[in-house]
Motif scaffolding. Sequence first.
Motif, PDB file in Angstrom:
ATOM      1  N   PRO A   1       9.921   0.147   3.321  1.00  0.00           N
ATOM      2  CA  PRO A   1      10.149   0.523   1.921  1.00  0.00           C
ATOM      3  C   PRO A   1      11.022   1.775   1.804  1.00  0.00           C
ATOM      4  O   PRO A   1      10.958   2.666   2.644  1.00  0.00           O
ATOM      5  CB  PRO A   1       8.737   0.811   1.399  1.00  0.00           C
ATOM      6  N   GLU A   2      11.839   1.808   0.770  1.00  0.00           N
ATOM      7  CA  GLU A   2      12.662   2.989   0.506  1.00  0.00           C
ATOM      8  C   GLU A   2      11.869   3.972  -0.334  1.00  0.00           C
ATOM      9  O   GLU A   2      10.828   3.649  -0.906  1.00  0.00           O
ATOM     10  CB  GLU A   2      13.948   2.565  -0.193  1.00  0.00           C
ATOM     11  N   LYS A   3      12.390   5.166  -0.419  1.00  0.00           N
ATOM     12  CA  LYS A   3      11.712   6.250  -1.126  1.00  0.00           C
ATOM     13  C   LYS A   3      11.349   5.862  -2.553  1.00  0.00           C
ATOM     14  O   LYS A   3      10.287   6.242  -3.051  1.00  0.00           O
ATOM     15  CB  LYS A   3      12.597   7.499  -1.120  1.00  0.00           C
ATOM     16  N   GLU A   4      12.197   5.094  -3.213  1.00  0.00           N
ATOM     17  CA  GLU A   4      11.929   4.692  -4.598  1.00  0.00           C
ATOM     18  C   GLU A   4      10.606   3.954  -4.712  1.00  0.00           C
ATOM     19  O   GLU A   4       9.910   4.056  -5.717  1.00  0.00           O
ATOM     20  CB  GLU A   4      13.075   3.832  -5.144  1.00  0.00           C
ATOM     21  N   GLN A   5      10.250   3.221  -3.673  1.00  0.00           N
ATOM     22  CA  GLN A   5       8.972   2.516  -3.668  1.00  0.00           C
ATOM     23  C   GLN A   5       7.821   3.512  -3.517  1.00  0.00           C
ATOM     24  O   GLN A   5       6.807   3.411  -4.190  1.00  0.00           O
ATOM     25  CB  GLN A   5       8.954   1.489  -2.527  1.00  0.00           C
ATOM     26  N   CYS A   6       7.996   4.495  -2.633  1.00  0.00           N
ATOM     27  CA  CYS A   6       6.938   5.488  -2.372  1.00  0.00           C
ATOM     28  C   CYS A   6       6.669   6.361  -3.603  1.00  0.00           C
ATOM     29  O   CYS A   6       5.514   6.671  -3.910  1.00  0.00           O
ATOM     30  CB  CYS A   6       7.329   6.388  -1.203  1.00  0.00           C
ATOM     31  N   ILE A   7       7.742   6.744  -4.296  1.00  0.00           N
ATOM     32  CA  ILE A   7       7.569   7.689  -5.408  1.00  0.00           C
ATOM     33  C   ILE A   7       6.986   7.042  -6.663  1.00  0.00           C
ATOM     34  O   ILE A   7       6.690   7.730  -7.631  1.00  0.00           O
ATOM     35  CB  ILE A   7       8.870   8.458  -5.730  1.00  0.00           C
ATOM     36  N   LYS A   8       6.775   5.742  -6.608  1.00  0.00           N
ATOM     37  CA  LYS A   8       6.050   5.104  -7.707  1.00  0.00           C
ATOM     38  C   LYS A   8       4.625   5.640  -7.768  1.00  0.00           C
ATOM     39  O   LYS A   8       4.013   5.675  -8.823  1.00  0.00           O
ATOM     40  CB  LYS A   8       6.048   3.584  -7.545  1.00  0.00           C
ATOM     41  N   CYS A   9       4.097   6.035  -6.604  1.00  0.00           N
ATOM     42  CA  CYS A   9       2.733   6.575  -6.529  1.00  0.00           C
ATOM     43  C   CYS A   9       2.691   8.035  -6.087  1.00  0.00           C
ATOM     44  O   CYS A   9       1.748   8.744  -6.422  1.00  0.00           O
ATOM     45  CB  CYS A   9       1.896   5.752  -5.546  1.00  0.00           C
TER      46      CYS A   9
END
Length: 116
Positions: free
Chosen positions: A53-61
């Motif tokens: 996963p890219e950072k955009e996925q991580c920063i959702k949470c």
Amino acid sequence: MKFSANLAIASILLAFAASSAFAAGGNFGADKHIKAGLKCESCHGPDKKIETPEKEQCIKCHDPKKLAEKTKNVKPTNPHDSPHYHQDLECTLCHLQHEKPEIYCNQCHKFDFKMP
């Protein structure tokens, strides 16, 4: 021939058991996500085609500003607000999720950050 077939079946069952044990709760980041009630699809997409996963996925949470604030007193430098990358580094360069975490900065430096 029967021995080879039994060995193959045993290998498949062992691999399945190992993967199930991994998903049930080890000490990796992905295990913590599973324990929190998330499914693999949360990070890897509905078809699970996203390998990393890219950072955009991580920063959702995970809010990068809150992480940087939480680790602002880590010495010698804040791992979530580096002098080189600020808060723009990809999360999975350190937080590998399915493997032991790494300190990306140690490619050039010698930091001993304690990573949960």
